[in-house]
Scaffold this motif. Structure first.
Motif, PDB file in Angstrom:
ATOM      1  N   UNK A  28      32.934  29.016  34.187  1.00 24.28           N
ATOM      2  CA  UNK A  28      34.246  28.802  34.946  1.00 24.28           C
ATOM      3  C   UNK A  28      35.155  28.115  33.788  1.00 24.28           C
ATOM      4  N   UNK A  29      36.335  28.327  33.847  1.00 27.72           N
ATOM      5  CA  UNK A  29      37.683  27.951  33.028  1.00 27.72           C
ATOM      6  C   UNK A  29      38.614  27.699  33.857  1.00 27.72           C
ATOM      7  N   UNK A  30      39.563  27.002  33.216  1.00 26.87           N
ATOM      8  CA  UNK A  30      40.905  26.478  33.761  1.00 26.87           C
ATOM      9  C   UNK A  30      41.773  27.824  34.148  1.00 26.87           C
ATOM     10  N   UNK A  31      41.894  28.678  33.093  1.00 26.22           N
ATOM     11  CA  UNK A  31      42.795  29.946  33.511  1.00 26.22           C
ATOM     12  C   UNK A  31      42.117  31.153  32.986  1.00 26.22           C
ATOM     13  N   UNK A  32      41.663  32.043  33.539  1.00 23.13           N
ATOM     14  CA  UNK A  32      41.089  33.251  33.371  1.00 23.13           C
ATOM     15  C   UNK A  32      41.906  34.659  33.780  1.00 23.13           C
ATOM     16  N   UNK A  33      41.817  35.438  32.729  1.00 26.34           N
ATOM     17  CA  UNK A  33      42.445  36.722  33.145  1.00 26.34           C
ATOM     18  C   UNK A  33      41.394  37.934  33.174  1.00 26.34           C
ATOM     19  N   UNK A  34      41.463  38.693  34.202  1.00 21.24           N
ATOM     20  CA  UNK A  34      40.266  39.413  34.431  1.00 21.24           C
ATOM     21  C   UNK A  34      40.514  40.865  34.380  1.00 21.24           C
ATOM     22  N   UNK A  35      39.691  41.730  33.770  1.00 23.50           N
ATOM     23  CA  UNK A  35      39.942  43.046  33.530  1.00 23.50           C
ATOM     24  C   UNK A  35      39.576  44.118  34.771  1.00 23.50           C
ATOM     25  N   UNK A  36      38.311  43.653  35.389  1.00 23.45           N
ATOM     26  CA  UNK A  36      37.875  44.434  36.550  1.00 23.45           C
ATOM     27  C   UNK A  36      36.775  43.590  37.174  1.00 23.45           C
ATOM     28  N   UNK A  37      36.453  44.172  38.320  1.00 24.49           N
ATOM     29  CA  UNK A  37      35.744  43.446  39.218  1.00 24.49           C
ATOM     30  C   UNK A  37      34.194  43.435  39.064  1.00 24.49           C
ATOM     31  N   UNK A  44      32.962  34.071  39.631  1.00 29.88           N
ATOM     32  CA  UNK A  44      33.712  33.149  40.698  1.00 29.88           C
ATOM     33  C   UNK A  44      33.885  31.573  40.008  1.00 29.88           C
ATOM     34  N   UNK A  45      34.589  30.694  40.398  1.00 28.26           N
ATOM     35  CA  UNK A  45      34.736  29.371  40.058  1.00 28.26           C
ATOM     36  C   UNK A  45      35.666  29.084  38.988  1.00 28.26           C
ATOM     37  N   UNK A  46      36.742  29.798  38.778  1.00 32.95           N
ATOM     38  CA  UNK A  46      37.803  29.565  37.630  1.00 32.95           C
ATOM     39  C   UNK A  46      38.846  28.969  38.574  1.00 32.95           C
ATOM     40  N   UNK A  47      39.519  28.037  37.909  1.00 32.13           N
ATOM     41  CA  UNK A  47      40.861  27.351  38.464  1.00 32.13           C
ATOM     42  C   UNK A  47      41.819  28.150  39.079  1.00 32.13           C
ATOM     43  N   UNK A  48      42.048  28.909  38.086  1.00 28.69           N
ATOM     44  CA  UNK A  48      43.285  30.032  38.273  1.00 28.69           C
ATOM     45  C   UNK A  48      42.880  31.300  37.758  1.00 28.69           C
ATOM     46  N   UNK A  49      43.022  32.512  38.625  1.00 21.96           N
ATOM     47  CA  UNK A  49      42.548  33.739  37.918  1.00 21.96           C
ATOM     48  C   UNK A  49      43.971  34.729  38.246  1.00 21.96           C
ATOM     49  N   UNK A  50      44.313  35.577  37.235  1.00 24.87           N
ATOM     50  CA  UNK A  50      45.365  36.363  37.014  1.00 24.87           C
ATOM     51  C   UNK A  50      44.663  37.843  36.919  1.00 24.87           C
ATOM     52  N   UNK A  51      44.850  38.517  37.827  1.00 29.89           N
ATOM     53  CA  UNK A  51      44.210  39.989  37.864  1.00 29.89           C
ATOM     54  C   UNK A  51      45.161  41.085  38.577  1.00 29.89           C
ATOM     55  N   UNK A  52      44.737  42.303  38.631  1.00 29.97           N
ATOM     56  CA  UNK A  52      45.556  43.268  39.312  1.00 29.97           C
ATOM     57  C   UNK A  52      44.888  42.873  40.836  1.00 29.97           C
ATOM     58  N   UNK A  53      46.027  43.284  41.481  1.00 26.81           N
ATOM     59  CA  UNK A  53      45.817  42.974  43.197  1.00 26.81           C
ATOM     60  C   UNK A  53      44.258  43.533  43.520  1.00 26.81           C
ATOM     61  N   UNK A  54      43.992  44.646  43.205  1.00 21.48           N
ATOM     62  CA  UNK A  54      42.769  45.405  43.562  1.00 21.48           C
ATOM     63  C   UNK A  54      41.456  44.636  42.996  1.00 21.48           C
ATOM     64  N   UNK A  55      41.628  44.212  41.909  1.00 21.57           N
ATOM     65  CA  UNK A  55      40.412  43.289  41.302  1.00 21.57           C
ATOM     66  C   UNK A  55      40.342  41.867  42.034  1.00 21.57           C
ATOM     67  N   UNK A  56      41.525  41.431  42.587  1.00 23.36           N
ATOM     68  CA  UNK A  56      41.469  40.270  43.145  1.00 23.36           C
ATOM     69  C   UNK A  56      40.768  40.281  44.499  1.00 23.36           C
ATOM     70  N   UNK A  67      36.942  32.371  45.838  1.00 21.13           N
ATOM     71  CA  UNK A  67      36.346  32.602  44.680  1.00 21.13           C
ATOM     72  C   UNK A  67      37.103  31.734  43.349  1.00 21.13           C
ATOM     73  N   UNK A  68      38.398  31.322  43.638  1.00 21.67           N
ATOM     74  CA  UNK A  68      39.119  30.769  42.528  1.00 21.67           C
ATOM     75  C   UNK A  68      39.998  29.865  43.114  1.00 21.67           C
ATOM     76  N   UNK A  69      40.612  28.740  42.289  1.00 20.41           N
ATOM     77  CA  UNK A  69      41.465  27.793  42.944  1.00 20.41           C
ATOM     78  C   UNK A  69      42.892  28.543  43.297  1.00 20.41           C
ATOM     79  N   UNK A  70      43.505  29.150  42.517  1.00 24.73           N
ATOM     80  CA  UNK A  70      44.618  30.048  42.731  1.00 24.73           C
ATOM     81  C   UNK A  70      44.350  31.239  42.073  1.00 24.73           C
ATOM     82  N   UNK A  71      45.294  32.182  42.763  1.00 20.65           N
ATOM     83  CA  UNK A  71      45.197  33.543  42.262  1.00 20.65           C
ATOM     84  C   UNK A  71      46.615  34.204  42.029  1.00 20.65           C
ATOM     85  N   UNK A  72      46.844  35.063  41.090  1.00 18.90           N
ATOM     86  CA  UNK A  72      47.923  35.451  40.940  1.00 18.90           C
ATOM     87  C   UNK A  72      47.703  37.208  40.409  1.00 18.90           C
TER      88      UNK A  72
END
Ligand SMILES: [Zn+2]
Length: 336
Positions: A28-37, A44-56, A67-72
């Motif tokens: 778990x980290x503050x800000x995670x960028x995620x490539x795929x599911x 799970x457990x990151x403060x914020x996640x940036x990923x494609x809508x499908x991956x989210x 699964x995350x604090x906030x998502x984008x």
């Protein structure tokens, strides 16, 4: 700017110091960028996640909505500024929603491709080669022995066997995210129009794929309780590989065990797993695809992750391309 100042390995994963974010962190980290599911990349457990809508969406289905604090949601091809670092997601052709992440800062551009493949796949957008200074490639099948045949030829072997043994059932082992839906879609594209029976573990993700416009045809629960054993004579059943060891699999009439994986190239591996009909269908690049992709990115330097790094590093060196293994821990791809 030096490449190693823009992205570097840390125990948590690949870290960008100027942007202060991680790509596919395993802790778990503050800000995670995620490539795929897939579960080794998307945790799970990151403060914020940036990923494609499908991956989210996929992460929400697997871990629950919190699964995350906030998502984008990242839109493919649109650049996002993170602490002065330009970040852009591009399709990776691996599974639905999968993306490469391009990170650019002070004239240095690095593409972290996550997992990818180049074979056509009707269940996700095709990989897009991105010109860059440094390309980070996986090497799951980074040996010249790994050459994946066309997927429709593999599926044709299942259909031929099903026609030959109409009283038996065919059980296809396929990973729950991506591979299973690709196998179903390939069956449909080959003209198979009977219901496909699925293990419960595939239901939510398969429904999600269909909600995203990926036609999988009629899917029925593959539970023998709901019908007599004989009802499954001639049936094609898809389930996660883990289900094949348990009682679920033994309920089907005289099943022929099939397994869809790039590892099925290794005959010994199929034999050990009791697989009668190995299907070489992979969501990872084979040796030729790795080589072609490295060339297309025009990268002067290649970083190689999770897999058989040595052969690919050696190939790059012979081609006059700087290369090194990038030792990241915790990636055991669930979708090979
Ligand atoms: Zn993956």
């Amino acid at each position: 700017m030096r490449a190693s100042d823009l992205l570097k390995s840390r125990p948590e994963g690949l870290y960008c110091p100027p942007g202060d974010f991680f790509i596919d962190p395993v802790r778990p980290v503050e800000r995670a960028l995620i490539t795929h599911g897939h579960s080794d990349h998307a945790r799970s457990g990151h403060s914020s996640v940036l990923a494609t809508q499908e991956t989210l969406d996929i992460m929400g289905l697997r871990y629950g909505e919190d699964f995350a604090g906030t998502t984008q949601a990242a839109t493919l091809g649109e650049t996002v500024d993170i602490n002065g670092v330009a970040v852009t997601f591009h399709p990776a052709g691996h599974v639905l929603g999968s993306a490469q992440i391009c990170v650019e800062h002070k004239g240095m551009r690095i593409v972290a491709s996550g997992d990818y493949k180049r074979q056509k796949d009707a269940t996700c957008l095709p990989f897009e080669p991105i010109r860059c200074d440094v390309f980070i490639t996986e090497a799951t099948f980074g040996l010249p022995v790994f050459r994946h045949p066309p997927d429709h030829e593999e599926i044709a072997r299942v259909l031929k066997s099903a026609a030959q043994f109409p009283e038996r059932s065919h059980l296809i082992g396929a990973y729950a995210l991506g591979k299973a839906q690709r196998v179903m879609r390939l069956l449909r594209d080959a003209g198979y129009d009977r219901p496909i029976y699925i293990h419960g573990a595939l239901a939510k993700l398969s429904e999600y794929y269909q909600s995203q416009g990926i036609e999988l045809g009629r899917l029925e629960p593959g539970t023998v309780e709901s019908g007599a054993k004989a009802d499954f004579a001639g049936a094609i059943v898809v389930g996660p590989p883990s289900a094949f060891a348990d009682r679920w699999a033994r309920r089907f009439p005289d099943p022929i065990s099939c397994f869809a994986s790039g590892w099925m190239r290794i005959r010994q591996r199929a034999k050990q797993g009791g697989v009668e009909l190995p299907l070489i269908i992979s969501d990872h690049a084979d040796w030729d695809e790795l080589i072609v992709t490295i060339k297309e990115t025009g990268a002067a330097e290649i970083w190689v992750t999770h897999g058989r790094e040595e052969a690919l590093v050696r190939w790059c060196e012979l081609e006059g391309i700087a290369a090194r293994p990038l030792h990241l821990v915790g990636y055991e791809d669930e979708g090979d």
